[in-house]
Design a protein around this motif. Structure first.
Motif, mmCIF file in Angstrom:
data_model
loop_
_atom_site.group_PDB
_atom_site.id
_atom_site.type_symbol
_atom_site.label_atom_id
_atom_site.label_comp_id
_atom_site.label_asym_id
_atom_site.label_seq_id
_atom_site.Cartn_x
_atom_site.Cartn_y
_atom_site.Cartn_z
ATOM 1 N N LYS A 266 80.736 65.745 43.279
ATOM 2 C CA LYS A 266 82.176 65.052 43.235
ATOM 3 C C LYS A 266 81.674 63.498 42.731
ATOM 4 C CE LYS A 266 83.147 64.990 47.475
ATOM 5 N NZ LYS A 266 81.982 66.038 47.876
ATOM 6 N N THR A 267 80.799 62.836 43.355
ATOM 7 C CA THR A 267 80.515 61.624 42.891
ATOM 8 C C THR A 267 80.005 61.593 41.442
ATOM 9 O OG1 THR A 267 79.777 60.789 45.060
ATOM 10 C CG2 THR A 267 79.175 59.551 43.240
ATOM 11 N N ARG A 268 79.169 62.454 41.053
ATOM 12 C CA ARG A 268 78.470 62.731 39.669
ATOM 13 C C ARG A 268 79.557 62.896 38.839
ATOM 14 N NH1 ARG A 268 76.640 65.375 35.678
ATOM 15 N NH2 ARG A 268 74.643 65.230 34.748
ATOM 16 N N ALA A 269 80.605 63.876 38.848
ATOM 17 C CA ALA A 269 81.496 64.049 38.065
ATOM 18 C C ALA A 269 82.595 62.840 37.957
ATOM 19 C CB ALA A 269 82.339 65.375 38.834
ATOM 20 N N VAL A 270 82.826 62.341 38.957
ATOM 21 C CA VAL A 270 83.820 61.160 38.565
ATOM 22 C C VAL A 270 83.075 59.891 37.950
ATOM 23 C CG1 VAL A 270 85.012 59.435 39.936
ATOM 24 C CG2 VAL A 270 85.186 61.565 40.678
ATOM 25 N N THR A 271 81.843 59.551 38.472
ATOM 26 C CA THR A 271 81.107 58.550 37.731
ATOM 27 C C THR A 271 80.915 58.692 36.330
ATOM 28 O OG1 THR A 271 79.038 59.180 38.463
ATOM 29 C CG2 THR A 271 80.116 57.533 39.757
ATOM 30 N N HIS A 272 80.761 60.045 35.760
ATOM 31 C CA HIS A 272 80.296 60.494 34.563
ATOM 32 C C HIS A 272 81.434 60.341 33.873
ATOM 33 C CE1 HIS A 272 76.013 61.294 35.729
ATOM 34 N NE2 HIS A 272 75.873 61.090 34.334
ATOM 35 N N GLY B 255 74.133 52.231 36.640
ATOM 36 C CA GLY B 255 73.216 52.825 36.162
ATOM 37 C C GLY B 255 73.528 53.414 34.673
ATOM 38 N N LEU B 256 74.573 53.651 34.670
ATOM 39 C CA LEU B 256 75.400 54.280 33.588
ATOM 40 C C LEU B 256 75.852 53.451 32.344
ATOM 41 C CD1 LEU B 256 77.328 57.364 35.065
ATOM 42 C CD2 LEU B 256 75.178 57.782 33.658
ATOM 43 N N GLY B 257 75.371 52.118 32.796
ATOM 44 C CA GLY B 257 75.974 50.917 31.884
ATOM 45 C C GLY B 257 77.383 50.518 31.985
ATOM 46 N N VAL B 258 78.099 50.988 32.924
ATOM 47 C CA VAL B 258 79.554 50.544 32.799
ATOM 48 C C VAL B 258 79.605 49.220 34.193
ATOM 49 C CG1 VAL B 258 81.672 51.540 33.586
ATOM 50 C CG2 VAL B 258 80.172 52.961 32.343
ATOM 51 N N THR B 259 80.350 48.570 33.763
ATOM 52 C CA THR B 259 80.618 47.453 34.804
ATOM 53 C C THR B 259 82.161 47.198 34.973
ATOM 54 O OG1 THR B 259 80.262 45.723 32.897
ATOM 55 C CG2 THR B 259 78.290 46.066 34.135
ATOM 56 N N GLY B 260 82.546 46.394 36.330
ATOM 57 C CA GLY B 260 83.781 46.214 36.200
ATOM 58 C C GLY B 260 84.760 47.001 36.950
ATOM 59 N N VAL B 261 84.254 48.132 37.294
ATOM 60 C CA VAL B 261 85.107 49.264 37.791
ATOM 61 C C VAL B 261 85.096 48.850 39.389
ATOM 62 C CG1 VAL B 261 85.038 51.675 38.526
ATOM 63 C CG2 VAL B 261 84.478 51.246 36.486
ATOM 64 N N ASN B 262 86.460 49.140 39.801
ATOM 65 C CA ASN B 262 86.755 48.681 41.281
ATOM 66 C C ASN B 262 86.456 49.955 42.041
ATOM 67 O OD1 ASN B 262 87.562 47.297 43.540
ATOM 68 N ND2 ASN B 262 89.604 47.287 42.767
ATOM 69 N N ALA B 263 85.220 50.092 42.746
ATOM 70 C CA ALA B 263 85.100 51.035 43.670
ATOM 71 C C ALA B 263 85.121 50.928 45.193
ATOM 72 C CB ALA B 263 83.671 51.760 43.505
ATOM 73 N N ARG B 264 86.317 51.348 45.830
ATOM 74 C CA ARG B 264 86.630 50.986 47.171
ATOM 75 C C ARG B 264 86.830 52.163 47.774
ATOM 76 N NH1 ARG B 264 86.462 45.635 47.379
ATOM 77 N NH2 ARG B 264 87.093 44.542 45.836
ATOM 78 N N THR B 265 86.773 51.871 49.297
ATOM 79 C CA THR B 265 87.413 52.973 50.238
ATOM 80 C C THR B 265 89.038 52.932 50.249
ATOM 81 O OG1 THR B 265 87.609 51.578 52.158
ATOM 82 C CG2 THR B 265 85.266 52.388 51.792
#
Length: 66
Positions: A11-17, A52-62
């Motif tokens: 799941k995490t890999r799918a969403v982040t990619h 690590g994928l070069g993407v910044t600024g994404v708001n990852a929260r619970t």
């Protein structure tokens, strides 16, 4: 998008990619994305992977902190 699946299914890999691909393509800016998950550990993992994928600024929260 909502992904519901068991532990260890990617799941995490799918969403982040998917987020990284859309940001790199120019479909959206990282600052306009909120990735929501159940645990602080998972949110931290998403932030690390996106960096690590070069993407910044994404708001990852619970769910609770969002």
């Amino acid at each position: 998008m909502c992904i519901l699946a068991g532990a260890g299914t990617g799941k995490t890999r799918a969403v982040t990619h998917r987020i990284a691909w859309r940001v790199r393509r120019g479909d959206m800016r990282g600052q306009h994305v909120t990735a929501v998950t159940f645990t602080a550990r998972a949110a931290g993992e998403m932030r690390d992977r996106l960096r690590g994928l070069g993407v910044t600024g994404v708001n990852a929260r619970t769910f609770h902190s969002a």
